[in-house]
Motif scaffolding. Structure first.
Motif, PDB file in Angstrom:
ATOM      1  N   ARG A   1      -2.188 -44.902  34.065  1.00  0.00           N
ATOM      2  CA  ARG A   1      -1.754 -45.940  33.273  1.00  0.00           C
ATOM      3  C   ARG A   1      -2.148 -45.391  32.064  1.00  0.00           C
ATOM      4  O   ARG A   1      -2.962 -44.794  31.931  1.00  0.00           O
ATOM      5  N   SER A   2      -1.488 -45.938  31.045  1.00  0.00           N
ATOM      6  CA  SER A   2      -1.502 -45.532  29.527  1.00  0.00           C
ATOM      7  C   SER A   2      -2.168 -46.501  28.715  1.00  0.00           C
ATOM      8  O   SER A   2      -1.626 -47.769  28.829  1.00  0.00           O
ATOM      9  N   PHE A   3      -3.000 -46.570  27.878  1.00  0.00           N
ATOM     10  CA  PHE A   3      -3.616 -47.561  26.926  1.00  0.00           C
ATOM     11  C   PHE A   3      -3.551 -46.885  25.591  1.00  0.00           C
ATOM     12  O   PHE A   3      -3.874 -45.675  25.380  1.00  0.00           O
ATOM     13  N   GLU A   4      -3.449 -47.916  24.924  1.00  0.00           N
ATOM     14  CA  GLU A   4      -3.540 -47.792  23.272  1.00  0.00           C
ATOM     15  C   GLU A   4      -4.831 -48.168  22.748  1.00  0.00           C
ATOM     16  O   GLU A   4      -5.370 -49.252  22.906  1.00  0.00           O
ATOM     17  N   LEU A   5      -5.657 -47.270  21.882  1.00  0.00           N
ATOM     18  CA  LEU A   5      -6.937 -47.915  21.344  1.00  0.00           C
ATOM     19  C   LEU A   5      -6.819 -47.720  19.949  1.00  0.00           C
ATOM     20  O   LEU A   5      -6.486 -46.574  19.176  1.00  0.00           O
ATOM     21  N   PRO A   6      -6.946 -48.700  19.266  1.00  0.00           N
ATOM     22  CA  PRO A   6      -7.026 -48.739  18.013  1.00  0.00           C
ATOM     23  C   PRO A   6      -8.596 -48.116  17.378  1.00  0.00           C
ATOM     24  O   PRO A   6      -9.656 -48.798  17.715  1.00  0.00           O
ATOM     25  N   SER A   7      -8.209 -47.039  16.827  1.00  0.00           N
ATOM     26  CA  SER A   7      -9.756 -46.146  16.523  1.00  0.00           C
ATOM     27  C   SER A   7     -10.130 -46.576  15.070  1.00  0.00           C
ATOM     28  O   SER A   7      -9.573 -46.208  13.999  1.00  0.00           O
ATOM     29  N   LYS A   8     -11.424 -47.276  15.070  1.00  0.00           N
ATOM     30  CA  LYS A   8     -11.897 -47.180  13.721  1.00  0.00           C
ATOM     31  C   LYS A   8     -12.432 -45.884  12.996  1.00  0.00           C
ATOM     32  O   LYS A   8     -12.300 -45.578  11.893  1.00  0.00           O
ATOM     33  N   VAL A   9     -12.981 -45.058  13.913  1.00  0.00           N
ATOM     34  CA  VAL A   9     -13.265 -43.605  13.544  1.00  0.00           C
ATOM     35  C   VAL A   9     -12.319 -42.836  13.108  1.00  0.00           C
ATOM     36  O   VAL A   9     -12.422 -42.366  12.014  1.00  0.00           O
ATOM     37  N   LEU A  10     -11.052 -42.646  13.539  1.00  0.00           N
ATOM     38  CA  LEU A  10      -9.900 -41.922  13.240  1.00  0.00           C
ATOM     39  C   LEU A  10      -9.004 -42.833  12.033  1.00  0.00           C
ATOM     40  O   LEU A  10      -7.999 -42.202  11.513  1.00  0.00           O
TER      41      LEU A  10
ATOM     42  N   LEU B   1     -15.448 -35.223  13.844  1.00  0.00           N
ATOM     43  CA  LEU B   1     -15.077 -36.662  13.863  1.00  0.00           C
ATOM     44  C   LEU B   1     -14.305 -37.048  15.212  1.00  0.00           C
ATOM     45  O   LEU B   1     -14.367 -38.181  15.633  1.00  0.00           O
ATOM     46  N   PHE B   2     -13.412 -36.027  15.744  1.00  0.00           N
ATOM     47  CA  PHE B   2     -12.856 -36.420  17.023  1.00  0.00           C
ATOM     48  C   PHE B   2     -13.849 -36.683  18.358  1.00  0.00           C
ATOM     49  O   PHE B   2     -13.942 -37.294  19.101  1.00  0.00           O
ATOM     50  N   ARG B   3     -14.857 -35.768  17.881  1.00  0.00           N
ATOM     51  CA  ARG B   3     -16.033 -35.942  18.815  1.00  0.00           C
ATOM     52  C   ARG B   3     -16.784 -37.383  18.837  1.00  0.00           C
ATOM     53  O   ARG B   3     -16.921 -37.928  19.941  1.00  0.00           O
ATOM     54  N   ARG B   4     -16.686 -37.850  17.515  1.00  0.00           N
ATOM     55  CA  ARG B   4     -17.499 -39.325  17.340  1.00  0.00           C
ATOM     56  C   ARG B   4     -16.146 -40.283  18.169  1.00  0.00           C
ATOM     57  O   ARG B   4     -16.715 -41.198  18.648  1.00  0.00           O
ATOM     58  N   TYR B   5     -15.168 -40.027  18.001  1.00  0.00           N
ATOM     59  CA  TYR B   5     -14.102 -40.850  18.331  1.00  0.00           C
ATOM     60  C   TYR B   5     -14.222 -40.849  20.054  1.00  0.00           C
ATOM     61  O   TYR B   5     -14.244 -41.993  20.635  1.00  0.00           O
ATOM     62  N   VAL B   6     -14.379 -39.685  20.626  1.00  0.00           N
ATOM     63  CA  VAL B   6     -14.528 -39.666  21.970  1.00  0.00           C
ATOM     64  C   VAL B   6     -15.959 -40.322  22.583  1.00  0.00           C
ATOM     65  O   VAL B   6     -15.982 -41.270  23.628  1.00  0.00           O
TER      66      VAL B   6
END
Length: 291
Positions: free
Chosen positions: A44-53, A142-147
């Motif tokens: 399944r696929s999910f969309e996440l609104p990222s505050k970090v990115l 920054l990407f690591r923070r998102y993860v």
């Protein structure tokens, strides 16, 4: 160091209220015409609104068949470059194969999609040629923070995880995995870096490896690393990392280096990933005895 425990319930609750809704794939389908067939769905696929990115991002999730039939908890494998048109199907298929054949434990696979790989998976270079050629590069932190701050809490809040995590990537994603292991080792328990692009920025990460390893805290972790026939430049940097590991391995670290000189950059990932999963997630002794 990024810590999953630093995410408060309030922050996680606010994040989930922002979105995180599933893309359920095809709506409940009408009976297909005889010549149309039916879709085959593995996740399944999910969309996440990222505050970090500052943008909406996508993750893809596979759960083993046993997930729906009990209340067991599962380890989670995070795959960098885990888009549907990237490596999600390759690695979730291996997890499915491991379940069918009994050669690996059941696991949840989370594919973390990348959009601008040079931006998300590399460190910033001072070399003007890099800046000219890849002007957006250099935001791996920054990407690591998102993860760490958004993806992992979302997964742990929604699925029955057992607290054990691994991360896998190849090429630039392998570079990101290795950088994460060296700079933020507490993010995951197990790391799989396949032909990591250590040529990046003239091998800057490999050059830092001894100093970064010296800062590790000695907790139990696993690193599984391999490289194809990538040429002298890449091999020299891999050799430098291996030398640093041999010279001063952090206490508690189990590491494996299994080069594959018979493979190329284009052919190494699938077979190496299968071997890594079998090495890191072989069947538990009681499961093996019951077969």
């Amino acid at each position: 160091m990024f810590r999953r425990s630093s995410i408060t319930a309030a922050v996680l609750g606010a994040f989930l209220l922002l979105g995180g809704q599933a893309i359920a794939g095809p709506a409940a389908p009408q009976a297909p015409k005889a010549d149309e067939g039916r879709p085959i769905v593995i996740g399944r696929s999910f969309e996440l609104p990222s505050k970090v990115l500052g943008e909406v991002r996508r993750i893809n999730v596979y759960v083993p068949p046993s997930y729906a039939t009990g209340d067991a908890r599962y380890p989670v494998l995070y795959v960098i470059d885990g888009g549907v048109d990237q490596d999600f199907h390759h690695i979730s298929g291996l997890a499915q194969l491991g379940t069918i054949s009994g050669t690996t434990q059941d696991m949840i696979v989370v594919g973390i999609e990348t959009v601008d790989r040079r931006r998300e998976l590399t460190t910033r270079s001072a070399d003007p040629e890099y800046v000219k050629r890849w002007p957006t590069h250099g935001s791996s932190a920054l990407f690591r923070r998102y993860v760490a701050d958004e993806v992992i809490p979302f997964v742990e809040a929604r699925w029955r995880t057992d607290g054990e995590t691994a991360v896998m990537g190849e090429s630039l994603a392998g570079l990101f995995v290795l950088e994460t292991f060296l700079r933020e080792p507490g993010m995951f328990d197990r790391y799989v870096a396949i032909s990591p692009s250590l040529w990046w920025d003239a091998g800057a990460l490999a050059n830092e490896a001894p100093a970064l390893l010296a800062k590790h805290d000695g907790a139990e972790r696993t690193l599984w690393m391999t490289v194809a026939d990538e040429g002298d430049e890449m091999q020299a940097k891999i050799d430098a990392v291996v030398a640093a590991l041999k010279a001063a391995p952090p206490p508690g670290l189990k590491w494996t280096y299994a080069p594959r000189p018979d493979e190329t950059h284009a052919t190494i990932y699938h077979a190496a990933a299968l071997d890594a999963l079998r090495a890191l997630y072989g069947p538990k002794p009681e499961a093996a005895a019951g077969r």
